[in-house]
Design a protein around this motif. Structure first.
Motif, PDB file in Angstrom:
ATOM      1  N   PHE A 176       8.047 -37.218  -6.051  1.00 17.78           N
ATOM      2  CA  PHE A 176       7.514 -36.657  -7.294  1.00 17.78           C
ATOM      3  C   PHE A 176       6.038 -36.286  -7.166  1.00 17.78           C
ATOM      4  O   PHE A 176       5.588 -35.336  -7.814  1.00 17.78           O
ATOM      5  CB  PHE A 176       7.763 -37.600  -8.472  1.00 17.78           C
ATOM      6  CG  PHE A 176       9.210 -37.600  -8.871  1.00 17.78           C
ATOM      7  CD1 PHE A 176       9.797 -36.464  -9.407  1.00 17.78           C
ATOM      8  CD2 PHE A 176       9.997 -38.715  -8.690  1.00 17.78           C
ATOM      9  CE1 PHE A 176      11.134 -36.440  -9.761  1.00 17.78           C
ATOM     10  CE2 PHE A 176      11.338 -38.716  -9.035  1.00 17.78           C
ATOM     11  CZ  PHE A 176      11.909 -37.568  -9.575  1.00 17.78           C
ATOM     12  N   ALA A 177       5.296 -36.985  -6.320  1.00 21.89           N
ATOM     13  CA  ALA A 177       3.915 -36.575  -6.057  1.00 21.89           C
ATOM     14  C   ALA A 177       3.897 -35.196  -5.402  1.00 21.89           C
ATOM     15  O   ALA A 177       3.083 -34.339  -5.745  1.00 21.89           O
ATOM     16  CB  ALA A 177       3.214 -37.608  -5.173  1.00 21.89           C
ATOM     17  N   GLY A 178       4.816 -34.960  -4.471  1.00 22.74           N
ATOM     18  CA  GLY A 178       4.927 -33.641  -3.847  1.00 22.74           C
ATOM     19  C   GLY A 178       5.396 -32.587  -4.827  1.00 22.74           C
ATOM     20  O   GLY A 178       4.917 -31.452  -4.826  1.00 22.74           O
ATOM     21  N   ALA A 179       6.343 -32.959  -5.687  1.00 15.38           N
ATOM     22  CA  ALA A 179       6.857 -32.014  -6.686  1.00 15.38           C
ATOM     23  C   ALA A 179       5.752 -31.580  -7.635  1.00 15.38           C
ATOM     24  O   ALA A 179       5.712 -30.423  -8.063  1.00 15.38           O
ATOM     25  CB  ALA A 179       8.007 -32.643  -7.469  1.00 15.38           C
ATOM     26  N   ALA A 180       4.834 -32.475  -7.954  1.00 14.01           N
ATOM     27  CA  ALA A 180       3.738 -32.132  -8.867  1.00 14.01           C
ATOM     28  C   ALA A 180       2.856 -31.029  -8.293  1.00 14.01           C
ATOM     29  O   ALA A 180       2.252 -30.263  -9.037  1.00 14.01           O
ATOM     30  CB  ALA A 180       2.900 -33.376  -9.155  1.00 14.01           C
ATOM     31  N   ARG A 181       2.816 -30.934  -6.981  1.00 12.28           N
ATOM     32  CA  ARG A 181       2.005 -29.895  -6.339  1.00 12.28           C
ATOM     33  C   ARG A 181       2.708 -28.545  -6.309  1.00 12.28           C
ATOM     34  O   ARG A 181       2.096 -27.541  -5.980  1.00 12.28           O
ATOM     35  CB  ARG A 181       1.676 -30.318  -4.910  1.00 12.28           C
ATOM     36  CG  ARG A 181       0.802 -31.526  -4.851  1.00 12.28           C
ATOM     37  CD  ARG A 181       0.450 -31.866  -3.420  1.00 12.28           C
ATOM     38  NE  ARG A 181      -0.355 -33.060  -3.413  1.00 12.28           N
ATOM     39  CZ  ARG A 181      -0.062 -34.151  -2.721  1.00 12.28           C
ATOM     40  NH1 ARG A 181       1.006 -34.180  -1.959  1.00 12.28           N
ATOM     41  NH2 ARG A 181      -0.830 -35.200  -2.778  1.00 12.28           N
ATOM     42  N   ASN A 182       4.002 -28.513  -6.611  1.00 15.79           N
ATOM     43  CA  ASN A 182       4.779 -27.290  -6.469  1.00 15.79           C
ATOM     44  C   ASN A 182       5.362 -26.767  -7.779  1.00 15.79           C
ATOM     45  O   ASN A 182       6.287 -25.977  -7.760  1.00 15.79           O
ATOM     46  CB  ASN A 182       5.934 -27.517  -5.476  1.00 15.79           C
ATOM     47  CG  ASN A 182       5.407 -27.754  -4.087  1.00 15.79           C
ATOM     48  OD1 ASN A 182       4.563 -27.011  -3.609  1.00 15.79           O
ATOM     49  ND2 ASN A 182       5.880 -28.802  -3.460  1.00 15.79           N
ATOM     50  N   LEU A 183       4.842 -27.206  -8.900  1.00 16.33           N
ATOM     51  CA  LEU A 183       5.346 -26.732 -10.186  1.00 16.33           C
ATOM     52  C   LEU A 183       4.637 -25.441 -10.549  1.00 16.33           C
ATOM     53  O   LEU A 183       3.617 -25.425 -11.219  1.00 16.33           O
ATOM     54  CB  LEU A 183       5.125 -27.802 -11.265  1.00 16.33           C
ATOM     55  CG  LEU A 183       5.888 -29.092 -11.051  1.00 16.33           C
ATOM     56  CD1 LEU A 183       5.458 -30.144 -12.073  1.00 16.33           C
ATOM     57  CD2 LEU A 183       7.386 -28.859 -11.171  1.00 16.33           C
ATOM     58  N   GLU A 184       5.185 -24.330 -10.093  1.00 18.07           N
ATOM     59  CA  GLU A 184       4.504 -23.043 -10.217  1.00 18.07           C
ATOM     60  C   GLU A 184       4.973 -22.199 -11.395  1.00 18.07           C
ATOM     61  O   GLU A 184       4.352 -21.220 -11.733  1.00 18.07           O
ATOM     62  CB  GLU A 184       4.704 -22.252  -8.916  1.00 18.07           C
ATOM     63  CG  GLU A 184       4.119 -22.956  -7.712  1.00 18.07           C
ATOM     64  CD  GLU A 184       4.492 -22.265  -6.421  1.00 18.07           C
ATOM     65  OE1 GLU A 184       5.211 -21.250  -6.450  1.00 18.07           O
ATOM     66  OE2 GLU A 184       4.070 -22.752  -5.364  1.00 18.07           O
ATOM     67  N   GLY A 185       6.101 -22.551 -12.008  1.00 17.09           N
ATOM     68  CA  GLY A 185       6.578 -21.773 -13.134  1.00 17.09           C
ATOM     69  C   GLY A 185       7.213 -20.460 -12.755  1.00 17.09           C
ATOM     70  O   GLY A 185       7.209 -19.506 -13.511  1.00 17.09           O
TER      71      GLY A 185
END
Length: 160
Positions: A33-42
């Motif tokens: 989830f830490a990695g996912a937070a960096r990839n939430l681009e919309g």
């Protein structure tokens, strides 16, 4: 025997072997989830139903609540905490009144890494502690892992 594993075993009454598997799983989920937070681009995800475009958006709700079961108290809390923080929310977690120890220890260990006010833990019985969380007007989302009857009660309280 390391401390988190022994607390998990003591907390739930599981054999140490079963508890040993949970800690690395929790760490892996937090990394994910830490990695996912960096990839939430919309970016647009496409049309899954003709005429409707689905999008992935990072839109924090604000305060979200997680109500955790007795049988996997830390692992289920991590499954609620990781995505909530990755999306930009603050999290209130309520462990089962029967098994709060592993989550309380996690929070103590993580207090230097998680900013003050981002994670709160409320202990106590479902009524009144959980009920007050669910009914609070500032709580925008409630996640429950538990039985169907509890889910129905929470849905009614949250809807009000």
């Amino acid at each position: 025997m390391t401390e988190p594993i022994s607390i998990s075993s003591l907390n739930v009454g599981k054999p140490l072997m079963a508890s040993r598997d949970e800690i690395p799983f929790c760490a892996d989920n937090l990394r994910f989830f830490a990695g996912a937070a960096r990839n939430l681009e919309g970016k647009s995800a496409g049309e899954y139903i003709a005429g409707y475009t689905s999008k992935i958006r990072r839109e924090p709700l604000g305060i979200v609540a997680g109500i955790c079961p007795w049988n996997y108290p830390l692992m289920m809390a991590i499954w609620k905490l990781g995505p909530a923080l990755a999306a930009g929310n603050v999290q209130i977690l309520k462990p089962s009144e029967q098994t709060p120890l592993s989550l309380l220890r996690f929070v103590k260990l993580a207090q230097d890494a998680i900013p003050t006010g981002v994670l709160s833990v409320v202990t106590g019985d479902g009524v009144p502690a959980g009920e007050r969380i669910v009914a609070h007007p500032d709580v925008r989302l409630v996640s429950l892992t538990g039985d169907v009857s509890t889910g129905k009660l929470i849905a009614k309280k949250a809807a009000d």
